[in-house]
Motif scaffolding. Structure first.
Motif, short mmCIF file in Angstrom:
data_model
loop_
_atom_site.label_atom_id
_atom_site.label_comp_id
_atom_site.label_asym_id
_atom_site.label_seq_id
_atom_site.Cartn_x
_atom_site.Cartn_y
_atom_site.Cartn_z
N LEU A 84 0.82 -1.21 0.00
CA LEU A 84 0.00 0.00 0.00
C LEU A 84 0.85 1.26 0.00
O LEU A 84 0.56 2.21 -0.73
N PHE A 85 1.91 1.27 0.81
CA PHE A 85 2.68 2.50 0.98
C PHE A 85 4.07 2.45 0.32
O PHE A 85 4.69 3.49 0.12
N GLY A 86 4.54 1.24 -0.01
CA GLY A 86 5.87 1.13 -0.62
C GLY A 86 5.97 1.82 -1.96
O GLY A 86 7.01 2.38 -2.31
N SER A 87 4.88 1.82 -2.72
CA SER A 87 4.90 2.47 -4.03
C SER A 87 5.13 3.97 -3.90
O SER A 87 5.78 4.59 -4.75
N ILE A 88 4.63 4.58 -2.82
CA ILE A 88 4.82 6.01 -2.59
C ILE A 88 6.30 6.30 -2.34
O ILE A 88 6.86 7.26 -2.87
N VAL A 89 6.93 5.45 -1.54
CA VAL A 89 8.35 5.63 -1.24
C VAL A 89 9.20 5.35 -2.47
O VAL A 89 10.14 6.11 -2.77
N GLU A 90 8.87 4.30 -3.19
CA GLU A 90 9.67 3.91 -4.34
C GLU A 90 9.70 4.99 -5.42
O GLU A 90 10.70 5.16 -6.12
N ALA A 111 5.86 7.50 3.91
CA ALA A 111 4.73 7.80 3.03
C ALA A 111 3.89 8.95 3.57
O ALA A 111 3.44 9.81 2.81
N VAL A 112 3.67 8.97 4.89
CA VAL A 112 2.89 10.06 5.48
C VAL A 112 3.55 11.41 5.21
O VAL A 112 2.90 12.37 4.79
N ILE A 113 4.87 11.49 5.45
CA ILE A 113 5.59 12.74 5.21
C ILE A 113 5.50 13.13 3.74
O ILE A 113 5.25 14.30 3.40
N ALA A 114 5.66 12.15 2.85
CA ALA A 114 5.61 12.44 1.42
C ALA A 114 4.21 12.89 0.99
O ALA A 114 4.05 13.80 0.17
N MET A 124 9.60 3.65 12.72
CA MET A 124 8.80 4.85 12.44
C MET A 124 9.68 6.10 12.46
O MET A 124 9.56 6.97 11.58
N ILE A 125 10.55 6.21 13.46
CA ILE A 125 11.42 7.38 13.57
C ILE A 125 12.39 7.45 12.40
O ILE A 125 12.59 8.53 11.80
N LEU A 126 12.98 6.33 12.03
CA LEU A 126 13.92 6.31 10.91
C LEU A 126 13.22 6.65 9.59
O LEU A 126 13.76 7.40 8.78
N GLY A 127 12.02 6.12 9.40
CA GLY A 127 11.29 6.42 8.18
C GLY A 127 10.96 7.89 8.06
O GLY A 127 11.13 8.50 6.99
#
Length: 226
Positions: A97-103, A153-156, A213-216
């Motif tokens: 769900l969220f990996g595509s946003i990061v990628e 993903a949230v930050i992005a 969570m902190i590292l992301g």
């Protein structure tokens, strides 16, 4: 005639709806080769560990695949393993769900490095807690990495898109729903990990989750500030 006409219209409407859903899924996973490859690898690993007779006894399995207080290959391989199908599906769902946003915001080398490094660091943080508190158990799972993906993903997603913040939405803007889903996942997991009377999983590795969570969030802020 009217009955058959209405039935035909319903079938056409259903086909159109299914086609729209398929198009949205195809669009979501377009250009996400790494996310899909990592998912496939984790799935194959899960099947091998649980359903292929490897001939390992309990101590050998623990040594190779579970991160405990004592140094072992499990410190690296634990991030690939899962204790149950629900454990695997939870992490896989977050990844897909969220990996595509990061990628889409990192290149291939950055994304793979991010996943592996966060997975390893979060495991080591959990191991440190085991040594400090004298815990004799162990951990497995990719949740440290997947929770880092969710926070990234949230930050992005909070970035303005074409000049519009996520609070100014259109019917095709899925950012508010994704942000809400991510926050529910993150807050729910933190409550489970650090609030005993709200815990739904007593075996959760809270330090690994929190550090992920902190590292992301940290990596996301570094890249979005450029």
């Amino acid at each position: 005639m009217q009955h058959y006409s209405q039935l035909g219209m319903r079938k056409t409407s259903t086909k159109q709806s299914l086609r729209q859903v398929q198009d949205q899924i195809n669009t979501w996973f377009a250009d996400t080769k790494i996310t899909r490859t990592v998912f496939a690898f984790l799935f194959i690993w899960y099947v091998i560990i649980w359903y292929v007779p490897l001939g390992f006894d309990e101590s050998t399995t623990t040594y190779w695949f579970i991160a405990t207080a004592n140094p072992s290959p499990g410190w690296i391989l634990a991030m690939l393993s899962h204790v149950s199908i629900t454990h695997f599906l939870a992490n896989a769902g977050q990844l897909l769900l969220f990996g595509s946003i990061v990628e889409r915001r990192l290149n291939t080398q950055q994304y793979l490095t991010f996943l592996f490094t966060v997975g390893l660091i979060t495991t080591l943080f959990q191991v440190i807690e085991y040594n400090i508190k004298g815990i004799t158990g162990g951990m497995v799972g990719a949740s440290g990495a997947t929770f880092s993906i969710v926070t990234f993903a949230v930050i992005a997603l909070l970035e303005p898109l074409n000049g519009s913040p996520p609070t100014v939405t259109s019917p095709t803007d899925h950012r508010p729903g994704l942000i809400l889903a991510a926050l529910i996942i993150l807050i729910g997991q933190l409550l489970n990990d650090f609030t005993p009377y709200l815990s739904f999983s007593q075996r959760a590795s809270g330090i690994a989750h929190l550090s992920g969570m902190i590292l992301g969030a940290t990596v996301a802020l570094l890249y979005t500030s450029r």
